[in-house]
Design a protein around this motif. Structure first.
Motif, PDB file in Angstrom:
ATOM      1  N   UNK A 184       0.845  -1.208   0.000  1.00 30.54           N
ATOM      2  CA  UNK A 184       0.000   0.000   0.000  1.00 30.54           C
ATOM      3  C   UNK A 184       0.875   1.253   0.000  1.00 30.54           C
ATOM      4  N   UNK A 185       1.918   1.213   0.814  1.00 33.82           N
ATOM      5  CA  UNK A 185       2.837   2.360   0.895  1.00 33.82           C
ATOM      6  C   UNK A 185       3.449   2.640  -0.492  1.00 33.82           C
ATOM      7  N   UNK A 186       3.852   1.553  -1.183  1.00 34.61           N
ATOM      8  CA  UNK A 186       4.470   1.744  -2.508  1.00 34.61           C
ATOM      9  C   UNK A 186       3.460   2.327  -3.508  1.00 34.61           C
ATOM     10  N   UNK A 187       2.224   1.856  -3.432  1.00 36.17           N
ATOM     11  CA  UNK A 187       1.193   2.373  -4.362  1.00 36.17           C
ATOM     12  C   UNK A 187       0.990   3.867  -4.118  1.00 36.17           C
ATOM     13  N   UNK A 188       0.806   4.214  -2.841  1.00 34.00           N
ATOM     14  CA  UNK A 188       0.543   5.619  -2.493  1.00 34.00           C
ATOM     15  C   UNK A 188       1.707   6.503  -2.957  1.00 34.00           C
ATOM     16  N   UNK A 189       2.923   6.012  -2.732  1.00 31.49           N
ATOM     17  CA  UNK A 189       4.087   6.850  -3.053  1.00 31.49           C
ATOM     18  C   UNK A 189       4.409   6.865  -4.543  1.00 31.49           C
ATOM     19  N   UNK A 190       3.837   5.914  -5.291  1.00 34.42           N
ATOM     20  CA  UNK A 190       4.070   5.916  -6.743  1.00 34.42           C
ATOM     21  C   UNK A 190       3.112   6.867  -7.467  1.00 34.42           C
ATOM     22  N   UNK A 191       2.035   7.230  -6.794  1.00 34.92           N
ATOM     23  CA  UNK A 191       1.019   8.071  -7.460  1.00 34.92           C
ATOM     24  C   UNK A 191       1.585   9.455  -7.768  1.00 34.92           C
ATOM     25  N   UNK A 192       1.266   9.964  -8.947  1.00 35.16           N
ATOM     26  CA  UNK A 192       1.748  11.309  -9.323  1.00 35.16           C
ATOM     27  C   UNK A 192       0.596  12.312  -9.330  1.00 35.16           C
ATOM     28  N   UNK A 193      -0.520  11.892  -9.914  1.00 35.11           N
ATOM     29  CA  UNK A 193      -1.642  12.824 -10.042  1.00 35.11           C
ATOM     30  C   UNK A 193      -2.389  12.987  -8.713  1.00 35.11           C
ATOM     31  N   UNK A 194      -2.460  11.919  -7.957  1.00 35.32           N
ATOM     32  CA  UNK A 194      -3.140  11.962  -6.649  1.00 35.32           C
ATOM     33  C   UNK A 194      -2.135  12.495  -5.622  1.00 35.32           C
ATOM     34  N   UNK A 195      -2.500  13.602  -4.972  1.00 33.08           N
ATOM     35  CA  UNK A 195      -1.610  14.127  -3.947  1.00 33.08           C
ATOM     36  C   UNK A 195      -1.684  13.271  -2.695  1.00 33.08           C
ATOM     37  N   UNK A 196      -0.530  13.030  -2.069  1.00 34.57           N
ATOM     38  CA  UNK A 196      -0.557  12.306  -0.785  1.00 34.57           C
ATOM     39  C   UNK A 196      -0.981  13.324   0.260  1.00 34.57           C
ATOM     40  N   UNK A 197      -2.219  13.237   0.677  1.00 35.78           N
ATOM     41  CA  UNK A 197      -2.749  14.279   1.568  1.00 35.78           C
ATOM     42  C   UNK A 197      -3.963  13.771   2.318  1.00 35.78           C
ATOM     43  N   UNK A 198      -4.173  14.326   3.515  1.00 30.05           N
ATOM     44  CA  UNK A 198      -5.435  14.100   4.210  1.00 30.05           C
ATOM     45  C   UNK A 198      -6.509  14.932   3.526  1.00 30.05           C
ATOM     46  N   UNK A 199      -7.721  14.768   3.997  1.00 36.15           N
ATOM     47  CA  UNK A 199      -8.907  15.496   3.553  1.00 36.15           C
ATOM     48  C   UNK A 199      -9.509  14.926   2.271  1.00 36.15           C
ATOM     49  N   UNK A 200     -10.663  15.471   1.893  1.00 36.02           N
ATOM     50  CA  UNK A 200     -11.407  14.989   0.719  1.00 36.02           C
ATOM     51  C   UNK A 200     -12.427  16.047   0.313  1.00 36.02           C
ATOM     52  N   UNK A 201     -13.099  15.788  -0.802  1.00 39.39           N
ATOM     53  CA  UNK A 201     -14.165  16.703  -1.221  1.00 39.39           C
ATOM     54  C   UNK A 201     -13.655  17.881  -2.015  1.00 39.39           C
TER      55      UNK A 201
END
Ligand SMILES: Cc1ncc(COP(=O)(O)O)c(C=O)c1O
Ligand SMILES: N[C@@H](CCSC[C@H](N)C(=O)O)C(=O)O
Length: 455
Positions: A354-371
């Protein structure tokens, strides 16, 4: 209340208050036929005349110059006409025209007689929980936003409030702990981050029958008034974080509280004035601006979320999203809500994966919150829910490998491409000639069917 469209895609269209006008439905001014207006599906307190998407942009501004956007009254004080007052406003902590404008607009949108705007979603919950007194009991869920859990833990540790955490997907679990000491039942639906659904009308009825003095409080942050009106489903108070869908751009913190009982409204206003947590004029302006585009943002966000949820599910991941027929409480959710929202979570079966997936993402910012208009990716156990200790997270069956996606308004192909690339780069899926295929077995990936009421 609408049902999900047959194609399974979600809709944010709310026509609950649209008048049925057969004459107008037949012909428009250009001579084109218009589809008939749907019949109202939920009660309105009479202040909403149009469909919600229209009401969001339609405001009754009484500005002296006819300004189409409410001015920011950036003033702490207001001059009086005499020593005994004479002006509606005296001091911004007590009231401010920009905040009042927002509050009236939100009351209309939330079908409430009173709405109050404060500095954050947690500020809203703080105002509400100040209605409690030592010895009072609160019943709440076993899956809750981390900050909500933190505030409730503080109240139980320091303020003599007894807090019961139960599985709110099962009405019986709530019934078991209701007593004459129950002062509040606080519900999230869908829950953040496990997307569990609570049966609001049944719980509200049970609570009010068992103890008419107990208040049913609903945190509507995960859906927004565009998709659900808890006050129409039996809630006494609804609140939400305006930081999320309502403002939509992650540029302000805000919280909104709404109710229909004037005495409750007055008590909560007292706390806001006494403690000074009312929303600032500038943030009131920004929230007012943001909320006007809620309908169109939500429509795009949840259409994107639906496609992403289907994409992940088709590759063997255990996905939690109420727009998926596999959600164990799909029918219950759609009996209460007009859409599925844009937050989904899924498991990979392995924390480091899961950590690798999250850290590989470019368009999705690694961040809290939503909406918000841009998409985000996070690991709740390490981020938004890190304030819940590891032992409690385990007891409440919160998977440490859980990934939460908060979907924005970007082009859906870009979002799916970026997610696909992240999954491949992280080694979560392999590519075969037919496209993507999960690298592990379904069980290794945690792709077991969801049980009813599963965490
Ligand atoms: C479900 C839910 N309720 C309340 C809050 C609190 O809102 P805020 O961050 O605006 O204080 C959050 C997130 O922070 C949330 O996810
Ligand atoms: N450090 C913050 C984390 C905020 S989480 C915000 C949001 N509700 C979410 O679910 O992502 C804190 O400790 O409150």
């Amino acid at each position: 209340m609408s049902t999900p469209p047959a194609n399974g895609s979600s809709s944010s269209g709310d026509d609950s208050t649209k008048p049925v006008n057969k004459a107008i439905s037949k012909i428009d001014l250009d001579g084109h036929n218009l589809p008939p207006s749907p019949a109202p599906s939920s009660p309105s307190n009479g202040r909403r005349r149009y469909a919600l998407a229209t009401e969001l942009v339609y405001t009754d501004s009484k500005d002296q110059y006819g300004a189409s956007s409410i001015p920011i009254y950036q003033s702490a004080t207001f001059k009086q006409t005499s020593s005994s007052g004479g002006n509606e406003y005296d001091y911004t902590r007590s009231g401010n025209p920009t905040r009042t404008h927002l509050e009236r607009h939100m009351a209309k949108i939330m079908n409430a007689t009173r709405a109050l705007a404060v500095g954050s979603g947690m500020g809203a919950l703080d105002v509400i929980t100040r209605l409690l007194k030592p010895g009072d009991e609160v019943i709440t869920g076993d899956d809750l936003y981390g900050g909500t859990n933190r505030l409730l833990t503080y109240l139980s540790t320091n303020q003599g409030i007894v807090v019961h955490h139960v599985n709110t997907t099962e009405v019986e679990r709530v019934r078991e702990v209701i007593s004459d000491k129950t002062a509040m039942v606080l519900l999230e639906t869908p829950t953040n981050p496990l997307i569990k659904i609570a049966d609001l009308p049944t719980i509200a009825r049970s609570v009010h029958e068992a103890n008419p003095k107990a208040l049913v409080i609903v945190d509507n942050t995960m859906l927004s008034p565009m998709l659900c009106n808890p006050l129409e489903l039996g809630a006494d108070i609804v609140y939400e974080s305006g930081t999320k869908y309502l403002s939509g751009h992650h540029d302000i913190m805000a919280g909104i509280i709404a109710c229909n009982d004037p005495a409750l409204g007055d008590k909560m206003y007292f706390t806001i004035n006494a403690t000074g947590c009312g929303l600032s004029p500038n943030d009131s302006f920004l929230l007012m601006r943001g909320v006007k585009t809620l309908a169109i943002r939500m429509e795009k966000q949840q259409a994107n979320a639906q496609s992403i949820a289907e994409f992940l599910e088709s590759h063997g991941f255990r996905v939690r999203y109420p727009g998926l027929k596999s959600h164990p409480q799909y029918d219950l959710h759609w009996s209460m809500a007009r859409g599925a929202g844009a937050v989904l979570s899924f498991e990979t079966g392995d924390v480091t994966l899961s950590e690798r997936i999250v850290e590989a993402a470019k368009l999705y910012g690694i961040s809290v919150s939503f909406g918000c208009v841009n998409s985000l990716i996070s690991m709740p156990c390490r981020m938004s829910h890190a304030s819940i200790d590891a032992k409690t997270r385990k007891e409440r069956q919160m998977p440490e490998d859980l990934i939460r996606l908060c979907v924005g308004i970007e082009d859906v192909h870009d979002l799916i491409d970026d997610l696909s690339r992240s999954l491949v780069q992280a080694g979560a899926v392999t590519i075969n000639l037919d496209g993507f295929q999960a690298a592990g077995t379904a069980a290794q990936l945690g792709a077991t069917p969801l049980d009813s009421g599963a965490p």
